[in-house]
Design a protein around this motif. Sequence first.
Motif, mmCIF file in Angstrom:
data_model
loop_
_atom_site.group_PDB
_atom_site.id
_atom_site.type_symbol
_atom_site.label_atom_id
_atom_site.label_comp_id
_atom_site.label_asym_id
_atom_site.label_seq_id
_atom_site.Cartn_x
_atom_site.Cartn_y
_atom_site.Cartn_z
ATOM 1 N N ASN A 96 -5.715 6.669 0.556
ATOM 2 C CA ASN A 96 -4.899 6.194 1.719
ATOM 3 C C ASN A 96 -3.299 5.276 1.209
ATOM 4 O OD1 ASN A 96 -5.329 6.635 4.581
ATOM 5 N ND2 ASN A 96 -6.700 7.031 4.006
ATOM 6 N N LEU A 97 -4.140 4.696 -0.007
ATOM 7 C CA LEU A 97 -3.073 4.053 -0.327
ATOM 8 C C LEU A 97 -2.690 4.338 -1.753
ATOM 9 C CD1 LEU A 97 -5.434 0.385 -0.829
ATOM 10 C CD2 LEU A 97 -3.851 0.552 0.357
ATOM 11 N N LEU A 98 -3.342 5.868 -2.119
ATOM 12 C CA LEU A 98 -2.464 6.081 -2.878
ATOM 13 C C LEU A 98 -1.460 7.185 -2.444
ATOM 14 C CD1 LEU A 98 -5.558 7.340 -5.230
ATOM 15 C CD2 LEU A 98 -3.471 6.583 -5.654
ATOM 16 N N MET A 99 -1.781 7.677 -1.035
ATOM 17 C CA MET A 99 -0.717 8.334 -0.447
ATOM 18 C C MET A 99 0.787 7.192 -0.220
ATOM 19 S SD MET A 99 -1.561 11.546 -0.250
ATOM 20 C CE MET A 99 -0.009 11.538 1.215
ATOM 21 N N GLY A 100 0.019 6.381 -0.441
ATOM 22 C CA GLY A 100 1.039 5.033 0.728
ATOM 23 C C GLY A 100 2.343 5.463 -0.762
ATOM 24 N N ASP A 106 5.455 3.955 -9.484
ATOM 25 C CA ASP A 106 4.764 2.681 -10.144
ATOM 26 C C ASP A 106 3.123 2.363 -9.251
ATOM 27 O OD1 ASP A 106 5.835 2.670 -12.096
ATOM 28 O OD2 ASP A 106 7.832 1.273 -11.078
ATOM 29 N N ARG A 107 2.852 3.096 -8.420
ATOM 30 C CA ARG A 107 1.705 2.867 -7.692
ATOM 31 C C ARG A 107 0.354 2.348 -7.430
ATOM 32 N NH1 ARG A 107 1.147 8.777 -9.424
ATOM 33 N NH2 ARG A 107 3.324 8.949 -7.895
ATOM 34 N N ALA A 145 1.676 1.592 3.347
ATOM 35 C CA ALA A 145 2.938 1.203 3.162
ATOM 36 C C ALA A 145 3.877 0.181 2.130
ATOM 37 C CB ALA A 145 3.731 0.261 4.638
ATOM 38 N N LEU A 146 2.898 -0.404 2.114
ATOM 39 C CA LEU A 146 3.365 -2.063 0.912
ATOM 40 C C LEU A 146 3.862 -1.006 -0.168
ATOM 41 C CD1 LEU A 146 2.043 -5.281 2.055
ATOM 42 C CD2 LEU A 146 4.750 -4.231 2.328
ATOM 43 N N VAL A 147 2.753 -0.236 -0.750
ATOM 44 C CA VAL A 147 2.574 0.238 -1.927
ATOM 45 C C VAL A 147 3.735 0.908 -2.426
ATOM 46 C CG1 VAL A 147 1.383 2.319 -3.060
ATOM 47 C CG2 VAL A 147 0.118 0.807 -1.368
ATOM 48 N N ALA B 235 1.461 12.032 6.973
ATOM 49 C CA ALA B 235 2.093 12.440 5.421
ATOM 50 C C ALA B 235 3.428 13.000 4.768
ATOM 51 C CB ALA B 235 0.892 14.085 5.263
ATOM 52 N N LYS B 236 4.348 13.085 6.267
ATOM 53 C CA LYS B 236 5.470 13.219 6.120
ATOM 54 C C LYS B 236 6.233 11.915 6.362
ATOM 55 C CE LYS B 236 7.460 16.703 9.027
ATOM 56 N NZ LYS B 236 7.748 17.663 10.031
#
Lengths: 238, 364
Positions: A96-100, A106-107, A145-147, B235-236
């Motif tokens: 989830n964080l990686l998707m953010g 610079d994730r 979201a912050l990521v 995802a979007k």
Amino acid sequence: MLRIRNLRCGYGNLEVVHGASLHVERGEIVGLIGANGAGKTSLLNAIMGLLPPREGSIELDGVSIARQPVWHGVAHSLVLVPEGRQLFSAMTVADNLLMGGYRNPDRDQAIAQALDRFPRLRERWRQPAGTLSGGEQQMLAIARALVARPRLLLLDEPSMGLAPLMVKEVFEVIAELRRKGVTVFLVEQNAMAAFGVTDRVYVLETGDIVMEGRPDDLLHNPEVKRAYLGKGFRNVWE
Amino acid sequence: MRAAVRHALPMIAMTAGVVALQLVISAADRQFYMTQLVMALYYTIVVMGLCLVMGYAGQVSLGHGGFFALGGYTSAILTTRNLAAHLRPETLQTLERIGLLWSRTDLYGAPLATLAPWPAFVAALLLTGAVALILGFPALRLKGHYLAMATLGFGLIVYRMLLGSAFTGYADGITGVPPWRLAPGVTVSGAMDNRIVNYYIACGFLLFVLWFLRNLTGSRHGRALRSIHDSETAAKAMGVNTPRLKLQAFVISAVLAAAAGSFLTHFNGGIGPSEADAMKSVRYLTLVAAGGMANIWGAMGVSLALTFLSLRGVFGVYDHAVFGGLLIVIVSVAPNGPGRWVADLLRRRRPTVRSSGAAAEPAT
């Protein structure tokens, strides 16, 4: 930073927002309060590009972003915490964080910082997001979201479905974001909670912005009290 | 270094398994198993490609039989259609020199010049990719099961067209497809003395697909695909260009099916319209579901086993019924795949083994 003029949007034959205008300045925390069905989420989705506007303009730093694809906004640090959190519940906290950070090169660094702020998520690292408690899920939604390294963060009802103690913590996080220079546009049904943290508040009623002001002023406005704060409010407040 | 080894270990184990299986079959003197095994390997590549679209991106395709047939028929037509009468001798010579054309004489000694298998293969992939792009572009911009409907229609049309046109040989399909010489001593063909080589060709192809899909699904793009499956809106909101990513996965998957179709056509020496039958597409879908949806290893294992048994005729007249029944059982009993179902069953039986207790931890 964000400037919306005469925005209209809706679904099919139904127009939900009838010409809303508002602005958010850099470093501000601005709230948008309104009852269920007032069009708050539609307005946020229109800003993000998830719902194409029918009329009106949306500008971010003076550049029109109406009708641009969502990913374009995300790449320019316009980030949304969607209504109901919308976590990837079958995926791990890590994923989830990686998707953010999908659009943030610079994730890894951003994730490390998010984990320092929310150490609980580190303990849950390999756990599917759907198995977290409600409060943890909201923390994950904000951390995710912050990521993305937002400059303008859009929050859709962060207090929804949370215990009062968790609501308090969520709003502490929002207050912290301001200190870090993140601009926040916050949509809330829980007007009291929103008043505690915002610089300015807009009131949306069935698709129209009917009021704008500082929380203190709105707090003493009899109409706002009647509509959003409830009868027993006076006793609690004073 | 350690992580690299751990990552490569499954692939090394698979390769060892491939060699071991060949040695066992040869030692047991059951070389005739090889033919069905090779066919099962190619069909499994289709299933693995479909796994990317269905299991990861969450999009149902009922047209993979059609893509397989499109690849196979393109190869078959281009490598059997005689161009000798249509081209000037000089042109023929030039084309042959650069490897595009292959001249020989037919059974009666008449000159026969066709496209070589390589360019035919490339044409098959390009054509299928283009068709998938046209099919997927409108369907994948929308949320929901539009792709399933579009691909179902596509599969039915392809099947009817193959059955109904002289160009594709009506119900007989196309025969006399030449062997495909990949390298000296390595030829895709169904010749008896070529069985072991073809087994390794098919296994090599399968291993390549496995390696490719494992890397893809483990990458940032694979994660984004899974996230679409989980919540397309979110995802979007994370900045994923969802229509584009879904389309890319779909096109890759269709091209893999076409590649498998092309190889199998050279192996069998021909192809018939039954490859595009809707039941074939349903079968691929069933195997992905039975493998655990977003599980390439599962899809591969289940598909290899069941397809091989089916090709050996073990299910007899109940062949279709076995796959139909399997689909019903999977959807109603174990929608997350049999592996998850067994794991859940074990956990329910022995509640004490919960160690980390992902789901069991009390909410705070």
